[in-house]
Design an enzyme around this catalytic site. Sequence first.
Site, short mmCIF file in Angstrom:
data_model
loop_
_atom_site.label_atom_id
_atom_site.label_comp_id
_atom_site.label_asym_id
_atom_site.label_seq_id
_atom_site.Cartn_x
_atom_site.Cartn_y
_atom_site.Cartn_z
N ARG A 133 0.81 -1.22 0.00
CA ARG A 133 0.00 0.00 0.00
C ARG A 133 0.84 1.26 0.00
O ARG A 133 0.46 2.26 -0.60
CB ARG A 133 -0.91 0.03 1.24
CG ARG A 133 -2.22 -0.66 1.01
CD ARG A 133 -3.15 -0.41 2.18
NE ARG A 133 -4.38 -1.15 1.97
CZ ARG A 133 -5.29 -1.38 2.90
NH1 ARG A 133 -5.10 -0.93 4.13
NH2 ARG A 133 -6.39 -2.04 2.61
N LYS B 266 -17.34 -17.95 3.31
CA LYS B 266 -18.74 -17.92 3.70
C LYS B 266 -19.65 -17.16 2.74
O LYS B 266 -19.30 -16.08 2.27
CB LYS B 266 -18.86 -17.25 5.07
CG LYS B 266 -18.26 -18.08 6.18
CD LYS B 266 -18.36 -17.31 7.47
CE LYS B 266 -18.08 -18.21 8.67
NZ LYS B 266 -18.16 -17.40 9.90
N GLY C 114 -8.26 -8.64 0.41
CA GLY C 114 -7.03 -9.10 1.06
C GLY C 114 -6.61 -10.50 0.67
O GLY C 114 -5.49 -10.72 0.19
N GLY D 163 -12.08 -4.06 2.35
CA GLY D 163 -13.49 -3.75 2.63
C GLY D 163 -14.11 -2.79 1.62
O GLY D 163 -15.27 -2.98 1.21
C1 3PG Z 1 -8.33 -1.50 5.60
O1 3PG Z 1 -7.23 -1.89 5.96
O2 3PG Z 1 -9.18 -2.25 5.10
C2 3PG Z 1 -8.61 -0.03 5.67
O3 3PG Z 1 -7.45 0.66 5.98
C3 3PG Z 1 -9.71 0.26 6.64
O4 3PG Z 1 -9.34 -0.11 7.93
P1 3PG Z 1 -10.48 -0.42 9.02
O5 3PG Z 1 -11.15 -1.68 8.58
O6 3PG Z 1 -9.78 -0.54 10.34
O7 3PG Z 1 -11.45 0.75 9.00
#
Ligand code: 3PG
Length: 399
Positions: free
Chosen positions: A39, A200, A357, A380
Amino acid sequence: MNLDKLKTTDGLDLAGKRVLVRADLNVPAKNGVVTDATRLARVVPGLKDLANRGARVIVLSHFGRPKDGPDKENSLAPVAAELGKLAGLPVSLAPDCVGEAADKAVSSLGNGGIIVLENTRFHKGEEKNDPEFAGALAALGDLFVNDAFSAAHRAHASTEGLARLLPAYAGPLMMEEINALRTALEQPKRPVAAVVGGAKVSTKIPVLTNLSAKVDKLIIGGGMANTFLLAGGVEIGKSLAEPDLVETAREIMHAAKSRSCEIVLPQDVVVAARFEAGAPSRTVATIDVPKDEMILDVGPKTVAHYVDVLSRCETLLWNGPLGAFEIAPFGEGTFALARAAAERTKRGTLVSVAGGGDTVAALNAAGVTDDFTYVSSAGGAFLEWLEGRELPGVIALAR
Ligand code: 3PG
Ligand code: MG
């Protein structure tokens, strides 16, 4: 939300301007050492461009999920050091992101300099999107650049509130991420295939529902395929599944059918008695899964079928592995499909966009990350986009 309204800083005279950049420096780290700098590498070109144009670059980010104010474990210190190394520039860390310490650090920053301000989540106002806290951040800059697509699903002060208070622009990584997703989802070259895997169904119901309305082929793998197999009346032995979601799986299949989206499921699978590296395993037809064994990967016939489906598609969107790829030999299905997608992408016959991820870890393990058209830096936020949701950090820029 009109994404065509997103503005970048291209063409602006930034000399001497204090530019507040929201980056996502939330990288994996252990004992104060960054373990995956991907990143950081992705955000460096944008930061260097601003610095080269004479801006005073002030970087904001969260790091981890601190509960109660500052703590050493969630300090951005090692991350700022790593960022400096990657940029080949001195990058110092201000001990706080607001108040006197931040003021002092910003006033001593020269044109073309880069500083990182300490973890925004050390202040409660960040996650609450408190206007007062956002105001304190805004006071440090003349304009705001959000280059943190991967944090844009959070409506926090540094991702959303700030964009209301300063002239706000999308950074180059933000634009890249959004453009890749638009290419795959909005005006894709058809047919479009989506590969959705992972453990899931429950975490991906909205993704499956939204994608079944947008893509032509929905290829399902991973533990979630087991719930779909169950829904089709197949016995799956000791495999991971969510029997209470069988009805949901049926609804998704019906909805897909009514939209002429074909759901593609495994035909053969790799089974083992134990979920362990090197556990004795074999390939069986999905209808022949023994009662006391579990499905841990898709089999070669399935891979061949998925590759064949893909060979008739022009665009691929991929989220989630097809098997327990972290443990040998249960990554073979994922790796084989990833290699096939990479090959076609290299030949110029497929646009391939992947994110999340686990997905990125699987593509890295297959050694094909660089061969995909685009691999997202987001987890996310990428998923929420696939769900068809508008991300607050992006909405705020497109206003
Ligand atoms: C992530 O790593 O997915 C983002 O930086 C968001 O982090 P968070 O899920 O802690 O809000
Ligand atoms: Mg996260």
